[in-house]
Design a protein around this motif. Structure first.
Motif, PDB file in Angstrom:
ATOM      1  N   TYR A   1      72.813  23.174  -1.252  1.00  0.00           N
ATOM      2  CA  TYR A   1      72.209  24.456  -0.890  1.00  0.00           C
ATOM      3  C   TYR A   1      71.985  25.330  -2.121  1.00  0.00           C
ATOM      4  O   TYR A   1      71.173  26.253  -2.092  1.00  0.00           O
ATOM      5  CB  TYR A   1      73.077  25.198   0.125  1.00  0.00           C
ATOM      6  CG  TYR A   1      72.398  26.427   0.710  1.00  0.00           C
ATOM      7  CD1 TYR A   1      71.430  26.310   1.697  1.00  0.00           C
ATOM      8  CD2 TYR A   1      72.704  27.699   0.229  1.00  0.00           C
ATOM      9  CE1 TYR A   1      70.790  27.427   2.214  1.00  0.00           C
ATOM     10  CE2 TYR A   1      72.076  28.821   0.733  1.00  0.00           C
ATOM     11  CZ  TYR A   1      71.115  28.686   1.723  1.00  0.00           C
ATOM     12  OH  TYR A   1      70.481  29.797   2.216  1.00  0.00           O
ATOM     13  N   ARG A   2      72.711  25.025  -3.208  1.00  0.00           N
ATOM     14  CA  ARG A   2      72.535  25.827  -4.422  1.00  0.00           C
ATOM     15  C   ARG A   2      71.088  25.810  -4.877  1.00  0.00           C
ATOM     16  O   ARG A   2      70.541  26.829  -5.314  1.00  0.00           O
ATOM     17  CB  ARG A   2      73.438  25.280  -5.533  1.00  0.00           C
ATOM     18  CG  ARG A   2      74.929  25.435  -5.273  1.00  0.00           C
ATOM     19  CD  ARG A   2      75.725  24.760  -6.369  1.00  0.00           C
ATOM     20  NE  ARG A   2      77.158  24.835  -6.109  1.00  0.00           N
ATOM     21  CZ  ARG A   2      78.080  24.204  -6.839  1.00  0.00           C
ATOM     22  NH1 ARG A   2      77.700  23.465  -7.875  1.00  0.00           N
ATOM     23  NH2 ARG A   2      79.354  24.316  -6.539  1.00  0.00           N
TER      24      ARG A   2
ATOM     25  N   ALA B   1      53.312  28.413   0.634  1.00  0.00           N
ATOM     26  CA  ALA B   1      53.054  28.067  -0.765  1.00  0.00           C
ATOM     27  C   ALA B   1      54.262  28.339  -1.665  1.00  0.00           C
ATOM     28  O   ALA B   1      54.175  28.200  -2.877  1.00  0.00           O
ATOM     29  CB  ALA B   1      51.849  28.844  -1.279  1.00  0.00           C
ATOM     30  N   ARG B   2      55.381  28.771  -1.069  1.00  0.00           N
ATOM     31  CA  ARG B   2      56.646  29.002  -1.772  1.00  0.00           C
ATOM     32  C   ARG B   2      56.582  30.157  -2.769  1.00  0.00           C
ATOM     33  O   ARG B   2      57.281  30.165  -3.770  1.00  0.00           O
ATOM     34  CB  ARG B   2      57.113  27.733  -2.492  1.00  0.00           C
ATOM     35  CG  ARG B   2      57.313  26.543  -1.580  1.00  0.00           C
ATOM     36  CD  ARG B   2      57.946  25.398  -2.325  1.00  0.00           C
ATOM     37  NE  ARG B   2      58.190  24.271  -1.422  1.00  0.00           N
ATOM     38  CZ  ARG B   2      59.233  23.455  -1.510  1.00  0.00           C
ATOM     39  NH1 ARG B   2      60.136  23.636  -2.439  1.00  0.00           N
ATOM     40  NH2 ARG B   2      59.372  22.457  -0.670  1.00  0.00           N
ATOM     41  N   HIS B   3      55.803  31.164  -2.459  1.00  0.00           N
ATOM     42  CA  HIS B   3      55.730  32.343  -3.322  1.00  0.00           C
ATOM     43  C   HIS B   3      56.758  33.383  -2.855  1.00  0.00           C
ATOM     44  O   HIS B   3      56.418  34.537  -2.559  1.00  0.00           O
ATOM     45  CB  HIS B   3      54.314  32.931  -3.311  1.00  0.00           C
ATOM     46  CG  HIS B   3      53.302  32.070  -3.981  1.00  0.00           C
ATOM     47  ND1 HIS B   3      53.367  31.736  -5.303  1.00  0.00           N
ATOM     48  CD2 HIS B   3      52.203  31.441  -3.497  1.00  0.00           C
ATOM     49  CE1 HIS B   3      52.350  30.949  -5.629  1.00  0.00           C
ATOM     50  NE2 HIS B   3      51.628  30.753  -4.537  1.00  0.00           N
ATOM     51  N   PHE B   4      58.023  32.971  -2.810  1.00  0.00           N
ATOM     52  CA  PHE B   4      59.059  33.828  -2.246  1.00  0.00           C
ATOM     53  C   PHE B   4      59.391  34.998  -3.168  1.00  0.00           C
ATOM     54  O   PHE B   4      59.663  36.107  -2.712  1.00  0.00           O
ATOM     55  CB  PHE B   4      60.318  33.001  -1.966  1.00  0.00           C
ATOM     56  CG  PHE B   4      60.078  31.860  -1.020  1.00  0.00           C
ATOM     57  CD1 PHE B   4      59.842  32.089   0.318  1.00  0.00           C
ATOM     58  CD2 PHE B   4      60.075  30.547  -1.475  1.00  0.00           C
ATOM     59  CE1 PHE B   4      59.611  31.047   1.199  1.00  0.00           C
ATOM     60  CE2 PHE B   4      59.854  29.499  -0.598  1.00  0.00           C
ATOM     61  CZ  PHE B   4      59.613  29.750   0.734  1.00  0.00           C
ATOM     62  N   LYS B   5      59.379  34.762  -4.474  1.00  0.00           N
ATOM     63  CA  LYS B   5      59.704  35.826  -5.411  1.00  0.00           C
ATOM     64  C   LYS B   5      58.666  36.938  -5.347  1.00  0.00           C
ATOM     65  O   LYS B   5      59.006  38.130  -5.313  1.00  0.00           O
ATOM     66  CB  LYS B   5      59.791  35.261  -6.834  1.00  0.00           C
ATOM     67  CG  LYS B   5      60.212  36.275  -7.883  1.00  0.00           C
ATOM     68  CD  LYS B   5      60.364  35.625  -9.245  1.00  0.00           C
ATOM     69  CE  LYS B   5      60.799  36.628 -10.306  1.00  0.00           C
ATOM     70  NZ  LYS B   5      60.970  35.986 -11.641  1.00  0.00           N
TER      71      LYS B   5
ATOM     72  N   GLY C   1      66.029  28.553  -5.630  1.00  0.00           N
ATOM     73  CA  GLY C   1      64.587  28.407  -5.610  1.00  0.00           C
ATOM     74  C   GLY C   1      63.892  29.206  -4.539  1.00  0.00           C
ATOM     75  O   GLY C   1      62.739  29.625  -4.718  1.00  0.00           O
ATOM     76  N   GLN C   2      64.562  29.448  -3.397  1.00  0.00           N
ATOM     77  CA  GLN C   2      63.896  30.089  -2.273  1.00  0.00           C
ATOM     78  C   GLN C   2      64.708  31.227  -1.658  1.00  0.00           C
ATOM     79  O   GLN C   2      64.246  32.369  -1.607  1.00  0.00           O
ATOM     80  CB  GLN C   2      63.614  29.051  -1.161  1.00  0.00           C
ATOM     81  CG  GLN C   2      62.722  27.908  -1.576  1.00  0.00           C
ATOM     82  CD  GLN C   2      62.526  26.926  -0.429  1.00  0.00           C
ATOM     83  OE1 GLN C   2      62.368  27.306   0.723  1.00  0.00           O
ATOM     84  NE2 GLN C   2      62.560  25.642  -0.743  1.00  0.00           N
ATOM     85  N   SER C   3      65.922  30.910  -1.208  1.00  0.00           N
ATOM     86  CA  SER C   3      66.625  31.805  -0.294  1.00  0.00           C
ATOM     87  C   SER C   3      66.993  33.146  -0.903  1.00  0.00           C
ATOM     88  O   SER C   3      66.991  34.170  -0.216  1.00  0.00           O
ATOM     89  CB  SER C   3      67.883  31.124   0.256  1.00  0.00           C
ATOM     90  OG  SER C   3      67.534  30.048   1.084  1.00  0.00           O
TER      91      SER C   3
END
Length: 436
Positions: free
Chosen positions: A223-224, A371-375, A229-231
Motif C-alpha cells: 500500500y506504500r 488519468a491519475r492526475h491526483f496531485k 503515488g495516489q492516495s
C-alpha cells in the motif's frame, strides 16, 4: 462543461455511427441502471427522512442529518484511500499479483472499522443514546458496501452494484414504514433499519466479493506505493473537497447546534439524486475512461465524458423541476411548523446552484482521476477550499446560518472552473503538442 476535444475527437453521434442498435441499447441500459439504482437509494433516504421530519424534534433531526453527511464524507475517504486506487489498479494492470489486490480488501476492512469508531465519537459529541452505537455499526457496513460497489464496477459488473442499491433502498423503506405504522419509529429503530438494509445490500454484491472481504487478509506493505503515488493526493483532495462542499454543515452544527442545521438538512434532501448520480456515474465511468486512456483512445474518452455530462444535466433538470413543484404546491410535505419556510426555500435554491456546479465538475474529475492526475486535482480542491471556508465564515458572521451556503457556492464555482481548465490544458493542449 466537460472536456471538449475539438482536435480530432468524435462527437457522440460520430462515436455511435458505426454502432449497432443493440450496442446503443446496451449503453442506454448501462446508464439507466447506473442512474436508477442510486436514485432508488436517494428516494429511500428521502422517504425515511420525511418520516423523521414528522416525528423528531429539529435537534434530533439535525443530529441525524449531520451524521448522514459524515457517512457521505466516509464515501469520499473510501474513494481516496481504497476504491479509486483499486479501480485504477484493475483498469490499468493485469492481475499478475493476486496479493496486491487482496491488500485492498484488507485495507478496506481496517478503514471501515476505524471510520465506524470515528462516527461513534462524533455522534457522542452532538447527541446521546444507544442509537449512536447502532449508527456507527451502520457506518462500518456502509463503507464495506461502498467498496463492494466499486469492486463490481471495476470488474464491469454494474448490475451487481445496481441490485445492491435497489435491495438496500427497498428493505430500508419497508422496514421503516413498518416501524412507523406500528408507532415504533424512534432514533434507535430507524438506525437499526439502516443496519439491516445495509447488510442485505452487502449480500447482493456477489459471493466472490464477500469471501474476499471477510476471508482474505494480506500484508499492507504494497500500500506504500499506492499511498505515495495516489492516495496521499486524493486524500488531500477529498478533505479539501469536503470542506469546499460541506464546511457549512460542520460550522453551523458546531457553532449554532444541530437544530440550526435542521432546515439545511431538510433542503438537502431535494438535491440528493444529483449528488448520488455524480458519485455513482463516476464509479461507472472511471474504469471505462481508464481503459480508453491506457489504450490511447482519446476519442472514446471524450465521448464518454460528454455523455456523462449530458446524463447529469438531465438528472439536474428533473431534480430542479421536482423541487420547484414541491416548494410551490405542497411545501407542507417537507416543511413542518417547526421550520422556517423562507429558510428552507433559500437553502433549496442555493443547493440547486451548488449541485449544478458539481454537475459541471463531475466528468472532468472522473477524466482526471482515470488519468491519475491526483496531485493536480488536490491542488484545485485546496484552492477552492479556501474560498468556501472564508465565504461560509463571513456569511455566518453577518447573516442567518442558512446563508453560509453562499460560501459553498463560491467554492464550488471556483473548483468547477479550475477543474475544467485543468482538463482542457491536460488533454486538449497536450494532444496538440503531441500531434505537432
Amino acid at each position: 462543461m466537460a472536456l471538449d476535444l475539438n482536435s480530432g475527437a468524435a462527437t457522440d453521434a460520430d462515436a455511435m455511427a458505426g454502432s449497432s442498435q443493440p450496442a446503443k441499447f446496451a449503453v442506454f441500459q448501462r446508464y439507466a441502471l447506473a442512474v436508477f439504482a442510486p436514485s432508488s437509494v436517494s428516494a429511500a433516504h428521502f422517504v425515511v427522512q420525511l418520516m423523521l421530519l414528522a416525528t423528531l424534534t429539529p435537534a434530533e433531526f439535525g443530529s441525524f442529518a449531520f451524521l448522514m453527511i459524515v457517512v457521505q464524507f466516509g464515501f469520499g475517504l473510501s474513494n481516496a484511500l481504497i476504491s479509486t486506487p483499486y479501480t485504477v489498479e484493475v483498469s490499468s494492470h493485469a492481475d499478475s499479483d493476486g496479493d496486491r489486490r487482496t491488500m485492498f480488501f484488507t485495507a478496506n476492512a481496517l478503514f471501515a472499522l476505524v471510520f465506524g469508531f470515528g462516527v461513534y465519537l462524533v455522534g457522542s459529541l452532538i447527541s446521546d443514546g444507544r442509537w449512536i452505537t447502532l449508527f456507527s455499526i451502520f457506518a462500518v457496513l456502509a463503507m464495506i458496501r461502498w467498496f463492494g460497489r466499486a469492486h463490481n464496477y471495476a470488474m464491469l459488473r454494474p448490475a451487481s452494484s445496481g441490485i445492491s442499491d435497489i435491495v438496500y433502498a427497498m428493505s430500508l423503506v419497508i422496514t421503516v414504514a413498518a416501524m412507523a405504522w406500528s408507532g415504533k419509529l424512534t432514533m434507535e429503530t430507524v438506525t437499526f433499519a439502516f443496519v439491516i438494509a445495509t447488510l442485505l445490500g452487502c449480500l447482493c454484491l456477489g459471493g466472490d466479493f464477500m469471501v474476499r472481504q471477510l476471508g482474505s487478509w494480506g500484508s499492507l506493505v504494497s500500500y506504500r506505493e499506492i499511498w505515495s503515488g495516489q492516495s496521499r493526493w486524493t486524500l488531500l483532495g477529498v478533505v479539501t473537497t469536503e470542506s469546499t462542499a460541506n464546511i457549512h454543515s460542520y460550522l453551523v452544527t458546531l457553532l449554532a447546534g444541530p437544530a440550526a442545521f435542521a432546515p439545511m438538512g431538510a433542503a438537502a434532501l431535494f438535491v440528493r439524486p444529483v449528488l448520488l448520480s455524480v458519485s455513482s456515474l463516476s464509479q461507472l465511468e472511471i474504469p471505462i475512461l481508464g481503459r480508453a486512456i491506457a489504450s490511447g483512445d482519446m476519442a472514446q474518452a471524450a465521448a464518454t465524458s460528454r455523455r456523462f455530462l449530458h446524463a447529469l444535466l438531465a438528472i439536474w433538470v428533473a431534480t430542479a423541476a421536482l423541487a420547484y413543484a414541491v416548494i410551490t404546491f405542497i411545501p407542507s410535505v417537507i416543511i413542518k411548523p417547526a421550520y422556517s419556510l423562507g429558510e428552507v426555500e433559500v437553502a433549496v435554491l442555493l443547493f440547486l446552484v451548488i449541485s449544478l456546479f458539481q454537475v459541471w465538475q463531475g466528468p472532468n474529475s472522473a477524466l482526471l482521476q482515470a488519468a491519475r492526475h491526483f496531485k493536480q486535482l488536490s491542488k484545485v480542491s485546496v484552492t477552492s477550499c479556501g474560498f468556501s471556508i472564508a465565504g461560509a465564515l463571513i456569511a455566518l458572521a453577518l447573516l442567518p446560518p442558512v446563508y453560509s451556503l453562499l460560501g459553498i457556492a463560491i467554492g464550488q464555482l471556483v473548483m468547477a472552473a479550475l477543474m475544467a481548465r485543468l482538463a482542457r490544458k491536460t488533454f486538449v493542449e497536450g494532444l496538440k503538442d503531441a500531434n505537432a
